[in-house]
Design an enzyme around this catalytic site. Sequence first.
Site, PDB file in Angstrom:
ATOM      1  N   ASP A 187      47.531  32.926  43.845  1.00 34.20           N
ATOM      2  CA  ASP A 187      46.492  32.248  44.767  1.00 34.20           C
ATOM      3  C   ASP A 187      45.322  32.929  44.249  1.00 34.20           C
ATOM      4  O   ASP A 187      44.906  34.824  44.580  1.00 34.20           O
ATOM      5  CB  ASP A 187      47.251  31.980  46.195  1.00 34.20           C
ATOM      6  CG  ASP A 187      46.209  31.453  47.285  1.00 34.20           C
ATOM      7  OD1 ASP A 187      45.524  30.547  46.184  1.00 34.20           O
ATOM      8  OD2 ASP A 187      46.703  31.673  47.691  1.00 34.20           O
TER       9      ASP A 187
ATOM     10  N   LYS B 142      37.012  38.367  40.166  1.00 32.15           N
ATOM     11  CA  LYS B 142      36.577  37.756  38.674  1.00 32.15           C
ATOM     12  C   LYS B 142      35.923  36.994  39.095  1.00 32.15           C
ATOM     13  O   LYS B 142      34.834  35.544  40.006  1.00 32.15           O
ATOM     14  CB  LYS B 142      37.982  36.943  38.429  1.00 32.15           C
ATOM     15  CG  LYS B 142      38.785  37.736  38.660  1.00 32.15           C
ATOM     16  CD  LYS B 142      40.550  37.045  38.928  1.00 32.15           C
ATOM     17  CE  LYS B 142      40.582  37.093  36.751  1.00 32.15           C
ATOM     18  NZ  LYS B 142      42.302  35.837  37.579  1.00 32.15           N
TER      19      LYS B 142
ATOM     20  N   GLY C 149      37.958  40.313  29.920  1.00 33.53           N
ATOM     21  CA  GLY C 149      38.571  39.222  29.675  1.00 33.53           C
ATOM     22  C   GLY C 149      36.835  38.854  28.851  1.00 33.53           C
ATOM     23  O   GLY C 149      36.260  39.388  28.655  1.00 33.53           O
TER      24      GLY C 149
END
Length: 576
Positions: free
Chosen positions: A372, A337, A321
């Site tokens: 979520d 993350k 990413g």
Amino acid sequence: MRHSKAIDYTVQTITLGFENYIDEFNKLTQLAAVYFAQRNWKLMHENHRNRLRLYKDFVQQCRNALEEQLQTKVSDLEFWHKSKQQYSDQISKRKDKELAETFFNSVIRKTKPNLAIDEKLMFVHEGYDSCDIHSTENLYHTYPSAWGLQKIIKRLLADFDFGVKYMNQEEDIIFLENTIKKVILSRYKVDDSTVTQVLKKVFYRNKAAYLIGRTYVGEKWMPFIIPILNGPKGIFIDTMIFDPKVMAHMFSFSRSYFMVEAEIPSQMVSFLNAVISHKQIHELYNAIGFNKHGKTEFYRDFLNHLNQSKDQFVVAEGILGMVMTVFTLPSYNIVFKMIKDHFEPPKNMTRQEVREKYKLVSLHDRVGRMADTHEFEFFRLPLERIHPAMLQELKNTSNSLLLTTEKELIIKHLYTERKMIPLNLYLDECSHEDAKQAVEDYGNCIIQLAQANIFPGDMMIKNFGVTRQKRVIFYDYDEIEFLTDMNFRWKPKAETYEQIYASSPWYDIAKNDVFPEDFKSFMIGRADVKQHFLDYHKELFNPDYWVSIQSQIKAGELLHAFPYSKSIRFRPEESI
């Protein structure tokens, strides 16, 4: 303030803060039944958002009060250890003591800066199953088989008064009777041991109410869910669900939390765990609105898994990413993350702006299409479990978030999220039929997000994942915007030689301008299904289609995201 007096003050402050939080939480939860009866979907939505904000507000109030009174004692670890012991005694008789423990954890983490999770100072390993066992008398209604099927159904419907007339209750009874005969009575023999239990509390979400129960038949429990809708002509039974996969999806990590009263949360979670066995304990706490305690239960599960596994943390599969560094433990169904220190062009945002996007998602209706997340600070990992290549990647991309000790890596801030197969990788490997289904659902995902007033921004397939049930979910939030803030335009037609051969757009483009015609160039790369996608979702490339959704939203029309296929509805044409 003397030490013992300071401890008393701390315990009473946190206890009162928790009690006030739970009281307000319950008041907002009870309003769901009122708004359902009134068909006031706007206030239903606002009420849900208000409840989500409660926890942080009450924790902050406690923090402010303690910092003002305790001053230097805020940094005294022995003081907090003794406060925890006294607080534990204070809440020991509560029926929701596991939630009270999590509230204490939250307050100390916010009051004592930069505090990693510490077993001595916090409730780390207690677990929901350490709660006392209470009578189930108030938990569920019981319907013995001796009553007969029709009497059971009539009594069940009578036990739940929504304060609204039925559109056609007699027809509802017939629908339920026929479904039960087809699914249960055609396969199992009813005897004296057969009994049905239905939770007394109704589960509300979006525009629906749900009854959740189970029937003991054939020497096993058969769970079921009955969705009830409130239309212009009155309330009606929409369907009856026995499929465990559909029920699991209704409690999915991509769905908003239910509004349901839970006097004894651990007891309700135990019942749900028996009914929806695919879900873990932390997922069920999330589902009934106690997502902060769900985070606690997740962390406990994570620690247990660490102790029972030996594999190393590695960089997650997929395209790296531009905003987030993502890693995972191969044996665990979660990704971690971290926001990078620097973003490469064309990304132009700050770390705080990214955090605000994730907060937006946490407060929004995820309509079954956004994952979520749980947010952690000072998250500890054993250094010996971290692959050297991953550690180097973290240092290269997110070094400012890292602290190291002799044995641990401490990450100052990260998000956890359910692991999925990135859609681009899935399409590289799946069959032609699965690929057709995936690209169809990819388009459905984008449309349903739009109907919920979410524009994904970066719609490249690498930002979507595929669940175990082959459902497409969006999980990259750094560029999301409210759909109503976007300006969807047709591309101007070139009329001159200079315009036709211009190396860059010759027309003005504002910040929030979007040209759906351009979507065709990047949405699907797999050749054998690209045309199918373009034909199946041709509306996605029409600016007028997007503008029509904006108009509906601005007119106050709220989407009801059915968490089950419309094909199983008793009355597919009936609107709400």
